[in-house]
Design a protein around this motif. Structure first.
Motif, mmCIF file in Angstrom:
data_model
loop_
_atom_site.group_PDB
_atom_site.id
_atom_site.type_symbol
_atom_site.label_atom_id
_atom_site.label_comp_id
_atom_site.label_asym_id
_atom_site.label_seq_id
_atom_site.Cartn_x
_atom_site.Cartn_y
_atom_site.Cartn_z
ATOM 1 N N LYS A 47 -16.489 17.014 34.440
ATOM 2 C CA LYS A 47 -16.193 15.857 33.581
ATOM 3 C C LYS A 47 -14.830 16.040 32.909
ATOM 4 O O LYS A 47 -14.021 15.104 32.862
ATOM 5 C CB LYS A 47 -17.299 15.688 32.529
ATOM 6 N N LEU A 48 -14.564 17.251 32.400
ATOM 7 C CA LEU A 48 -13.276 17.539 31.766
ATOM 8 C C LEU A 48 -12.145 17.343 32.769
ATOM 9 O O LEU A 48 -11.130 16.711 32.453
ATOM 10 C CB LEU A 48 -13.270 18.966 31.226
ATOM 11 N N THR A 49 -12.320 17.841 33.974
ATOM 12 C CA THR A 49 -11.308 17.685 35.016
ATOM 13 C C THR A 49 -11.052 16.210 35.305
ATOM 14 O O THR A 49 -9.906 15.780 35.450
ATOM 15 C CB THR A 49 -11.730 18.432 36.296
ATOM 16 N N SER A 50 -12.116 15.427 35.352
ATOM 17 C CA SER A 50 -11.991 13.991 35.591
ATOM 18 C C SER A 50 -11.178 13.312 34.489
ATOM 19 O O SER A 50 -10.299 12.492 34.766
ATOM 20 C CB SER A 50 -13.378 13.364 35.695
ATOM 21 N N VAL A 51 -11.467 13.651 33.246
ATOM 22 C CA VAL A 51 -10.729 13.058 32.117
ATOM 23 C C VAL A 51 -9.261 13.473 32.172
ATOM 24 O O VAL A 51 -8.364 12.636 32.015
ATOM 25 C CB VAL A 51 -11.372 13.450 30.767
ATOM 26 N N LEU A 52 -9.001 14.751 32.394
ATOM 27 C CA LEU A 52 -7.612 15.226 32.400
ATOM 28 C C LEU A 52 -6.813 14.659 33.564
ATOM 29 O O LEU A 52 -5.668 14.233 33.385
ATOM 30 C CB LEU A 52 -7.579 16.755 32.431
ATOM 31 N N THR A 53 -7.395 14.633 34.766
ATOM 32 C CA THR A 53 -6.644 14.108 35.914
ATOM 33 C C THR A 53 -6.475 12.592 35.843
ATOM 34 O O THR A 53 -5.632 12.037 36.555
ATOM 35 C CB THR A 53 -7.287 14.527 37.255
ATOM 36 N N TYR A 54 -7.217 11.955 34.953
ATOM 37 C CA TYR A 54 -7.031 10.522 34.699
ATOM 38 C C TYR A 54 -5.723 10.276 33.937
ATOM 39 O O TYR A 54 -5.211 9.170 33.913
ATOM 40 C CB TYR A 54 -8.228 9.992 33.911
ATOM 41 N N HIS A 55 -5.166 11.322 33.334
ATOM 42 C CA HIS A 55 -3.900 11.242 32.606
ATOM 43 C C HIS A 55 -2.703 11.610 33.477
ATOM 44 O O HIS A 55 -1.574 11.612 33.008
ATOM 45 C CB HIS A 55 -3.926 12.179 31.393
ATOM 46 N N VAL A 56 -2.951 11.935 34.746
ATOM 47 C CA VAL A 56 -1.895 12.403 35.638
ATOM 48 C C VAL A 56 -1.698 11.407 36.778
ATOM 49 O O VAL A 56 -2.658 10.946 37.388
ATOM 50 C CB VAL A 56 -2.237 13.795 36.224
ATOM 51 N N VAL A 57 -0.435 11.091 37.032
ATOM 52 C CA VAL A 57 -0.063 10.157 38.090
ATOM 53 C C VAL A 57 0.826 10.908 39.075
ATOM 54 O O VAL A 57 1.732 11.633 38.655
ATOM 55 C CB VAL A 57 0.701 8.948 37.495
ATOM 56 N N PRO A 58 0.562 10.767 40.380
ATOM 57 C CA PRO A 58 1.455 11.417 41.344
ATOM 58 C C PRO A 58 2.842 10.795 41.290
ATOM 59 O O PRO A 58 2.986 9.580 41.126
ATOM 60 C CB PRO A 58 0.796 11.162 42.692
ATOM 61 N N GLY A 59 3.856 11.616 41.389
ATOM 62 C CA GLY A 59 5.236 11.142 41.373
ATOM 63 C C GLY A 59 5.860 11.284 39.994
ATOM 64 O O GLY A 59 5.191 11.611 39.023
ATOM 65 N N LYS A 60 7.151 11.058 39.946
ATOM 66 C CA LYS A 60 7.909 11.163 38.696
ATOM 67 C C LYS A 60 8.288 9.749 38.258
ATOM 68 O O LYS A 60 9.208 9.141 38.807
ATOM 69 C CB LYS A 60 9.156 12.018 38.904
ATOM 70 N N TRP A 61 7.531 9.221 37.293
ATOM 71 C CA TRP A 61 7.716 7.862 36.812
ATOM 72 C C TRP A 61 8.319 7.902 35.410
ATOM 73 O O TRP A 61 7.609 8.000 34.425
ATOM 74 C CB TRP A 61 6.378 7.120 36.815
ATOM 75 N N ASP A 62 9.649 7.845 35.356
ATOM 76 C CA ASP A 62 10.301 7.848 34.053
ATOM 77 C C ASP A 62 10.226 6.455 33.435
ATOM 78 O O ASP A 62 9.668 5.522 34.024
ATOM 79 C CB ASP A 62 11.745 8.355 34.156
ATOM 80 N N ALA A 63 10.754 6.322 32.219
ATOM 81 C CA ALA A 63 10.661 5.061 31.484
ATOM 82 C C ALA A 63 11.274 3.898 32.251
ATOM 83 O O ALA A 63 10.717 2.800 32.277
ATOM 84 C CB ALA A 63 11.319 5.205 30.112
ATOM 85 N N ALA A 64 12.408 4.136 32.889
ATOM 86 C CA ALA A 64 13.060 3.054 33.638
ATOM 87 C C ALA A 64 12.196 2.602 34.809
ATOM 88 O O ALA A 64 12.084 1.402 35.076
ATOM 89 C CB ALA A 64 14.438 3.509 34.122
ATOM 90 N N ALA A 65 11.553 3.545 35.504
ATOM 91 C CA ALA A 65 10.700 3.192 36.643
ATOM 92 C C ALA A 65 9.473 2.415 36.167
ATOM 93 O O ALA A 65 9.065 1.435 36.798
ATOM 94 C CB ALA A 65 10.281 4.451 37.402
ATOM 95 N N ILE A 66 8.889 2.837 35.051
ATOM 96 C CA ILE A 66 7.727 2.125 34.506
ATOM 97 C C ILE A 66 8.136 0.734 34.040
ATOM 98 O O ILE A 66 7.429 -0.247 34.281
ATOM 99 C CB ILE A 66 7.053 2.938 33.385
ATOM 100 N N ALA A 67 9.289 0.641 33.395
ATOM 101 C CA ALA A 67 9.778 -0.664 32.944
ATOM 102 C C ALA A 67 9.977 -1.613 34.126
ATOM 103 O O ALA A 67 9.626 -2.792 34.052
ATOM 104 C CB ALA A 67 11.088 -0.498 32.176
ATOM 105 N N LYS A 68 10.510 -1.079 35.229
ATOM 106 C CA LYS A 68 10.704 -1.910 36.417
ATOM 107 C C LYS A 68 9.355 -2.356 36.982
ATOM 108 O O LYS A 68 9.193 -3.507 37.381
ATOM 109 C CB LYS A 68 11.508 -1.156 37.475
#
Length: 185
Positions: A102-123
Protein backbone atom coordinates in the motif's frame (compact mmCIF):
# COMPACT_ATOMS: atom_id res chain seq x y z
CA UNK A 1 11.05 29.16 -21.87
CA UNK A 2 12.19 30.60 -25.19
CA UNK A 3 9.41 28.60 -26.89
CA UNK A 4 6.80 30.92 -25.38
CA UNK A 5 6.36 34.65 -25.79
CA UNK A 6 5.84 36.74 -22.64
CA UNK A 7 2.21 37.32 -23.56
CA UNK A 8 1.11 33.71 -23.71
CA UNK A 9 -0.74 31.87 -21.01
CA UNK A 10 1.86 29.09 -21.23
CA UNK A 11 4.52 31.54 -20.11
CA UNK A 12 2.37 32.69 -17.22
CA UNK A 13 1.77 29.10 -16.16
CA UNK A 14 5.46 28.30 -16.37
CA UNK A 15 6.27 31.39 -14.34
CA UNK A 16 3.66 30.40 -11.79
CA UNK A 17 5.33 27.02 -11.50
CA UNK A 18 8.64 28.73 -10.93
CA UNK A 19 10.23 28.26 -14.33
CA UNK A 20 11.83 31.67 -14.45
CA UNK A 21 15.24 32.30 -15.91
CA UNK A 22 17.89 32.12 -13.20
CA UNK A 23 21.66 32.16 -13.41
CA UNK A 24 23.20 28.71 -13.78
CA UNK A 25 24.93 29.09 -10.40
CA UNK A 26 21.64 29.70 -8.56
CA UNK A 27 20.57 26.87 -6.28
CA UNK A 28 17.08 26.00 -5.22
CA UNK A 29 16.71 25.65 -1.45
CA UNK A 30 14.24 23.09 -0.12
CA UNK A 31 13.83 22.42 3.57
CA UNK A 32 16.79 24.64 4.36
CA UNK A 33 19.19 22.73 2.13
CA UNK A 34 20.53 23.45 -1.34
CA UNK A 35 19.23 21.04 -3.95
CA UNK A 36 22.13 20.31 -6.23
CA UNK A 37 21.29 19.37 -9.84
CA UNK A 38 24.35 17.09 -9.85
CA UNK A 39 22.78 14.87 -7.17
CA UNK A 40 19.99 12.34 -7.63
CA UNK A 41 16.48 12.56 -6.16
CA UNK A 42 17.36 10.59 -3.01
CA UNK A 43 20.69 12.31 -2.33
CA UNK A 44 18.96 15.69 -2.43
CA UNK A 45 15.78 14.67 -0.58
CA UNK A 46 17.67 13.33 2.45
CA UNK A 47 19.04 16.84 3.04
CA UNK A 48 15.62 18.55 3.13
CA UNK A 49 14.30 18.94 6.68
CA UNK A 50 10.83 19.33 5.10
CA UNK A 51 10.90 15.84 3.56
CA UNK A 52 12.00 13.52 6.39
CA UNK A 53 8.67 11.67 6.36
CA UNK A 54 8.85 11.18 2.59
CA UNK A 55 12.41 9.88 2.85
CA UNK A 56 11.43 7.47 5.66
CA UNK A 57 8.51 6.24 3.56
CA UNK A 58 10.70 5.75 0.46
CA UNK A 59 13.13 3.70 2.57
CA UNK A 60 10.32 1.63 4.13
CA UNK A 61 8.88 0.91 0.67
CA UNK A 62 12.26 -0.18 -0.70
CA UNK A 63 12.25 2.51 -3.40
CA UNK A 64 15.64 4.10 -2.64
CA UNK A 65 17.55 2.26 -5.38
CA UNK A 66 14.82 2.93 -7.93
CA UNK A 67 14.84 6.69 -7.24
CA UNK A 68 18.64 6.72 -7.31
CA UNK A 69 18.46 5.08 -10.75
CA UNK A 70 18.89 6.83 -14.08
CA UNK A 71 15.22 7.75 -14.52
CA UNK A 72 14.36 10.29 -15.52
CA UNK A 73 11.59 10.78 -12.97
CA UNK A 74 9.29 13.63 -12.06
CA UNK A 75 8.39 13.50 -8.38
CA UNK A 76 5.57 15.45 -6.77
CA UNK A 77 7.10 15.52 -3.28
CA UNK A 78 4.77 16.10 -0.31
CA UNK A 79 6.23 17.90 2.69
CA UNK A 80 6.19 16.68 6.28
CA UNK A 81 3.25 19.04 6.87
CA UNK A 82 1.35 17.31 4.05
CA UNK A 83 1.89 13.92 5.67
CA UNK A 84 0.94 15.37 9.08
CA UNK A 85 -2.40 16.53 7.60
CA UNK A 86 -3.43 12.92 6.93
CA UNK A 87 -5.78 11.35 9.50
CA UNK A 88 -4.03 10.45 12.77
CA UNK A 89 -2.14 7.17 12.56
CA UNK A 90 -2.14 6.96 8.76
CA UNK A 91 1.60 7.43 8.31
CA UNK A 92 2.49 5.04 11.15
CA UNK A 93 0.16 2.42 9.67
CA UNK A 94 1.61 2.81 6.17
CA UNK A 95 5.17 2.47 7.49
CA UNK A 96 4.48 -0.97 8.99
CA UNK A 97 6.17 -3.80 7.05
CA UNK A 98 2.85 -5.55 6.43
CA UNK A 99 1.60 -2.44 4.57
CA UNK A 100 4.58 -2.14 2.21
CA UNK A 101 2.47 -2.77 -0.91
CA UNK A 102 0.00 0.00 0.00
CA UNK A 103 2.85 2.39 0.88
CA UNK A 104 4.56 1.62 -2.42
CA UNK A 105 1.31 2.31 -4.26
CA UNK A 106 0.89 5.70 -2.57
CA UNK A 107 4.51 6.71 -3.17
CA UNK A 108 4.65 5.62 -6.82
CA UNK A 109 1.43 7.58 -7.36
CA UNK A 110 3.62 10.68 -6.79
CA UNK A 111 6.12 9.65 -9.48
CA UNK A 112 5.76 10.26 -13.21
CA UNK A 113 8.08 8.72 -15.81
CA UNK A 114 10.14 11.34 -17.63
CA UNK A 115 11.42 14.78 -16.74
CA UNK A 116 8.46 17.18 -16.72
CA UNK A 117 9.66 20.63 -15.73
CA UNK A 118 7.35 23.61 -15.19
CA UNK A 119 7.48 24.68 -18.84
CA UNK A 120 6.55 21.17 -20.05
CA UNK A 121 3.65 20.96 -17.58
CA UNK A 122 2.48 24.44 -18.56
CA UNK A 123 2.49 23.39 -22.22
CA UNK A 124 0.51 20.24 -21.38
CA UNK A 125 -2.05 22.36 -19.50
CA UNK A 126 -2.29 24.83 -22.38
CA UNK A 127 -2.59 22.05 -24.97
CA UNK A 128 -5.26 20.41 -22.82
CA UNK A 129 -7.40 23.57 -22.69
CA UNK A 130 -6.63 24.26 -19.04
CA UNK A 131 -5.90 20.80 -17.72
CA UNK A 132 -3.43 18.00 -18.23
CA UNK A 133 -3.87 14.33 -17.37
CA UNK A 134 -0.61 12.83 -16.16
CA UNK A 135 -0.05 9.06 -15.84
CA UNK A 136 1.88 7.99 -12.76
CA UNK A 137 4.28 5.08 -12.26
CA UNK A 138 1.55 3.47 -10.11
CA UNK A 139 -0.76 3.49 -13.14
CA UNK A 140 -3.08 6.18 -11.83
CA UNK A 141 -3.83 9.61 -13.21
CA UNK A 142 -3.15 13.07 -11.81
CA UNK A 143 -4.76 16.19 -13.27
CA UNK A 144 -2.70 19.39 -13.40
CA UNK A 145 -4.48 22.73 -13.70
CA UNK A 146 -3.62 26.39 -13.50
CA UNK A 147 -5.20 27.99 -10.45
CA UNK A 148 -4.63 31.72 -10.35
CA UNK A 149 -0.90 32.27 -10.22
CA UNK A 150 -0.10 28.68 -9.23
CA UNK A 151 -0.57 25.13 -10.42
CA UNK A 152 -2.53 22.43 -8.65
CA UNK A 153 -2.47 18.66 -9.01
CA UNK A 154 -5.66 16.72 -8.32
CA UNK A 155 -5.62 13.04 -7.38
CA UNK A 156 -8.19 10.37 -8.25
CA UNK A 157 -9.79 10.78 -4.82
CA UNK A 158 -10.47 14.48 -5.43
CA UNK A 159 -7.63 15.76 -3.24
CA UNK A 160 -5.92 18.90 -4.51
CA UNK A 161 -2.24 19.68 -3.92
CA UNK A 162 -0.61 22.99 -4.74
CA UNK A 163 2.87 23.09 -6.24
CA UNK A 164 4.80 25.24 -3.75
CA UNK A 165 8.29 24.88 -5.22
CA UNK A 166 8.72 23.86 -8.85
CA UNK A 167 11.68 22.79 -10.94
CA UNK A 168 13.99 21.38 -8.30
CA UNK A 169 16.34 19.86 -10.86
CA UNK A 170 18.04 16.53 -10.13
CA UNK A 171 20.61 14.49 -12.03
CA UNK A 172 17.87 11.92 -12.72
CA UNK A 173 14.78 14.10 -13.03
CA UNK A 174 12.92 16.92 -11.35
CA UNK A 175 11.03 17.43 -8.10
CA UNK A 176 7.99 19.65 -7.62
CA UNK A 177 7.27 20.20 -3.92
CA UNK A 178 3.56 19.92 -3.06
CA UNK A 179 1.50 20.72 0.03
CA UNK A 180 -0.72 17.61 0.15
CA UNK A 181 -0.28 13.85 -0.11
CA UNK A 182 -1.87 12.56 -3.32
CA UNK A 183 -3.99 9.44 -2.95
CA UNK A 184 -4.96 6.91 -5.60
CA UNK A 185 -8.50 5.49 -5.75
Amino acid sequence: MNKFSRGTSAFLLAAALGAVAVPAAAQVMVGGAPMLPTKDIIDNAVNSKDHTTLVAAVKAAGLVETLKGPGPFTVFAPTNAAFNALPAGTVDTLLKPENKAKLTSVLTYHVVPGKWDAAAIAKMIKDGNGMASIKTVAGGTLVAKASGSSVTVTDESGGVAKVTIADVMQSNGVIHVIDKVLLPK
